[in-house]
Design a protein around this motif. Structure first.
Motif, PDB file in Angstrom:
ATOM      1  N   TYR A 152      34.721  46.201  40.375  1.00  3.81           N
ATOM      2  CA  TYR A 152      35.089  46.598  41.736  1.00  3.81           C
ATOM      3  C   TYR A 152      34.343  45.781  42.779  1.00  3.81           C
ATOM      4  O   TYR A 152      34.824  45.582  43.897  1.00  3.81           O
ATOM      5  CB  TYR A 152      34.821  48.090  41.936  1.00  3.81           C
ATOM      6  CG  TYR A 152      35.321  48.641  43.257  1.00  3.81           C
ATOM      7  CD1 TYR A 152      36.692  48.830  43.467  1.00  3.81           C
ATOM      8  CD2 TYR A 152      34.454  48.960  44.287  1.00  3.81           C
ATOM      9  CE1 TYR A 152      37.172  49.326  44.670  1.00  3.81           C
ATOM     10  CE2 TYR A 152      34.913  49.451  45.495  1.00  3.81           C
ATOM     11  CZ  TYR A 152      36.276  49.640  45.675  1.00  3.81           C
ATOM     12  OH  TYR A 152      36.747  50.119  46.874  1.00  3.81           O
ATOM     13  N   ALA A 153      33.145  45.272  42.430  1.00  2.00           N
ATOM     14  CA  ALA A 153      32.344  44.485  43.367  1.00  2.00           C
ATOM     15  C   ALA A 153      32.726  43.012  43.383  1.00  2.00           C
ATOM     16  O   ALA A 153      32.166  42.245  44.168  1.00  2.00           O
ATOM     17  CB  ALA A 153      30.856  44.615  43.020  1.00  2.00           C
ATOM     18  N   ALA A 154      33.658  42.598  42.541  1.00  2.00           N
ATOM     19  CA  ALA A 154      34.061  41.196  42.483  1.00  2.00           C
ATOM     20  C   ALA A 154      35.011  40.863  43.635  1.00  2.00           C
ATOM     21  O   ALA A 154      35.657  41.743  44.206  1.00  2.00           O
ATOM     22  CB  ALA A 154      34.731  40.888  41.151  1.00  2.00           C
ATOM     23  N   GLU A 155      35.104  39.576  43.959  1.00  2.00           N
ATOM     24  CA  GLU A 155      36.005  39.149  45.034  1.00  2.00           C
ATOM     25  C   GLU A 155      37.467  39.349  44.640  1.00  2.00           C
ATOM     26  O   GLU A 155      38.290  39.704  45.472  1.00  2.00           O
ATOM     27  CB  GLU A 155      35.750  37.682  45.376  1.00  2.00           C
ATOM     28  CG  GLU A 155      34.383  37.420  46.004  1.00  2.00           C
ATOM     29  CD  GLU A 155      34.211  35.963  46.403  1.00  2.00           C
ATOM     30  OE1 GLU A 155      35.178  35.188  46.230  1.00  2.00           O
ATOM     31  OE2 GLU A 155      33.131  35.610  46.901  1.00  2.00           O
ATOM     32  N   GLN A 156      37.797  39.110  43.378  1.00  2.00           N
ATOM     33  CA  GLN A 156      39.149  39.322  42.871  1.00  2.00           C
ATOM     34  C   GLN A 156      39.059  40.296  41.681  1.00  2.00           C
ATOM     35  O   GLN A 156      38.967  39.874  40.523  1.00  2.00           O
ATOM     36  CB  GLN A 156      39.783  38.004  42.441  1.00  2.00           C
ATOM     37  CG  GLN A 156      39.965  37.025  43.589  1.00  2.00           C
ATOM     38  CD  GLN A 156      40.627  35.729  43.138  1.00  2.00           C
ATOM     39  OE1 GLN A 156      40.603  35.372  41.974  1.00  2.00           O
ATOM     40  NE2 GLN A 156      41.218  35.024  44.085  1.00  2.00           N
ATOM     41  N   PRO A 157      39.088  41.587  41.946  1.00  2.00           N
ATOM     42  CA  PRO A 157      38.843  42.585  40.894  1.00  2.00           C
ATOM     43  C   PRO A 157      39.830  42.515  39.731  1.00  2.00           C
ATOM     44  O   PRO A 157      39.424  42.645  38.565  1.00  2.00           O
ATOM     45  CB  PRO A 157      38.946  43.918  41.637  1.00  2.00           C
ATOM     46  CG  PRO A 157      38.715  43.584  43.077  1.00  2.00           C
ATOM     47  CD  PRO A 157      39.280  42.216  43.260  1.00  2.00           C
ATOM     48  N   ILE A 158      41.099  42.297  40.025  1.00  2.00           N
ATOM     49  CA  ILE A 158      42.092  42.308  38.955  1.00  2.00           C
ATOM     50  C   ILE A 158      41.924  41.103  38.044  1.00  2.00           C
ATOM     51  O   ILE A 158      41.984  41.214  36.814  1.00  2.00           O
ATOM     52  CB  ILE A 158      43.521  42.353  39.544  1.00  2.00           C
ATOM     53  CG1 ILE A 158      43.649  43.540  40.524  1.00  2.00           C
ATOM     54  CG2 ILE A 158      44.537  42.474  38.432  1.00  2.00           C
ATOM     55  CD1 ILE A 158      43.270  44.881  39.935  1.00  2.00           C
ATOM     56  N   GLN A 159      41.670  39.932  38.627  1.00  2.00           N
ATOM     57  CA  GLN A 159      41.415  38.750  37.807  1.00  2.00           C
ATOM     58  C   GLN A 159      40.137  38.912  36.994  1.00  2.00           C
ATOM     59  O   GLN A 159      40.053  38.475  35.844  1.00  2.00           O
ATOM     60  CB  GLN A 159      41.315  37.510  38.706  1.00  2.00           C
ATOM     61  CG  GLN A 159      42.605  37.165  39.434  1.00  2.00           C
ATOM     62  CD  GLN A 159      43.740  36.839  38.469  1.00  2.00           C
ATOM     63  OE1 GLN A 159      43.514  36.259  37.409  1.00  2.00           O
ATOM     64  NE2 GLN A 159      44.947  37.233  38.828  1.00  2.00           N
TER      65      GLN A 159
END
Length: 368
Positions: A152-159
């Motif tokens: 969730y903390a990533a820039e592109q959560p789904i990727q």
């Protein structure tokens, strides 16, 4: 009790821990694990606060590894290790060591952490932000039995979620998965109350929330039914609807705090389903240190398979109905000629390619 050490070594930090325990009157080590937090300066405070709250349930030695970025070539050439040792009330129920790495030692953080691990105790590594692509092969991740990330903390959560599926190793877990534990418990309890067969499901939540994807994949993998995802304004997960042979089962949470469970033939019930803090999520993950097979199965189900099933069961397939209406006027020209059989054969053959042409966009949408 706090002790600041500048330009120090791991052996000096260990000595400071021993002297600190004697000074506060607790020479024995009563901790059950080592929690290594790998973060940056910006997120270190929040991560350490959550770890201290979780240590009330799991007394642990917390090692906070902060890799400082050197701006000039001269600073990058200098290797330095600064440490802050916290004991007693400043470290909740355990011990805390904040490590700040400068220069070349940044690339060898495992050599600093290894001498500070508790002997004969499990190791958990947690990346609040900027987790490596393959946590198990990371030098620090290789020291741990359990590796915790947060897509969730990533820039592109789904990727990021897709990458986690490709590099999954037993012992990996994610706080996005931990967030849906109450949802999974409530849905399982609801299905235990009704003797029915689930035919399809729908999961509704924020657009770029990996917890929504994980819950959808879990439902599809466990129930072997098509699952459709829909977007909402949030917060987080907002609704799950199960279509069953005994009527719909709906778990709806509009405000992020109180949910309503609706089962056909039963009165609606209010369910406490509030969004949990990071400290609660970490405490839950530290309760079990063995591989989470349920998480692995849901993660490996795959977003692409979920997209295909979502496209198959989406309730808006209005497009295939249009060719049938356009094909109705076709038999009209059969009045003038005696070629009724030929026109009927042509009319029967024409809708087939049209129907096939209408299905193509659904496959493209699934691929997206």
């Amino acid at each position: 009790m706090k002790t600041d050490l500048t330009d120090t070594t791991s052996s000096k930090i260990n000595k400071a821990l021993v002297l600190g325990r004697r000074a506060i009157g607790t020479p024995a080590v009563g901790m059950v694990l080592t929690l290594v937090i790998v973060t940056d300066e910006e997120n270190a405070y929040d991560a350490l606060k959550a770890a201290n709250e979780a240590s009330r349930e799991h007394p642990s030695r917390t090692l906070v590894v902060i890799k400082r970025v050197s701006r000039s070539p001269r600073d990058r050439a200098k290797t330095r290790l600064d440490a802050e040792v916290r004991l007693g009330a400043d470290a909740s129920t355990g011990e805390t060591v904040v490590l700040r790495l400068y220069g070349e030692v940044v690339d060898h953080a495992q050599s600093v952490v290894l001498p500070l691990l508790l002997p004969d105790a499990p190791v958990v590594v947690w990346w609040p932000v900027n987790a490596p692509a393959d946590p198990a092969n990371d030098p620090l991740g290789a020291l741990a039995q359990r590796r915790v990330t947060d897509t969730y903390a990533a820039e592109q959560p789904i990727q990021e979620l897709i990458g986690r599926a490709e590099t999954y190793t037993p012992g990996d877990t994610d706080l996005s998965w931990t967030r849906i534990t109450p949802w999974r418990s409530m849905l399982a309890a609801a299905l235990d109350q009704v003797a029915c067969e689930v035919t399809s499901a729908e999961v509704e939540g924020e657009e770029f929330n990996p917890s929504v994807e994980l819950l959808a994949m879990w439902v599809a993998e466990r129930l072997k039914v098509p699952v459709r995802r829909s977007k909402s304004a949030g917060p987080g997960l907002t609704s799950v609807r199960l279509e069953t042979s005994a009527g719909p089962i709906v778990l709806d949470r509009a405000d992020g705090s109180l949910a309503t469970l609706s089962i056909q033939g039963q009165p609606d019930r209010g369910v406490a389903l509030k969004r949990r803090e990071t400290a609660e999520l970490i405490a839950e993950e530290l309760r079990r240190l063995d591989p989470d097979d349920t998480y692995a199965a849901a993660l490996r189900f795959g977003l692409e398979r979920l997209d295909e099933r979502a496209a198959t069961t989406a309730p808006e397939p209005v497009a295939p109905a249009e060719p049938a209406r356009s094909a109705e006027p076709a038999p009209a020209p059969a009045e003038d000629a005696g070629t009724d059989g030929a026109t009927e054969a042509d009319g029967a053959a024409e809708p087939a390619p049209k129907a096939a042409a209408k299905k193509a966009p659904a496959r493209k949408a699934a691929a997206k």
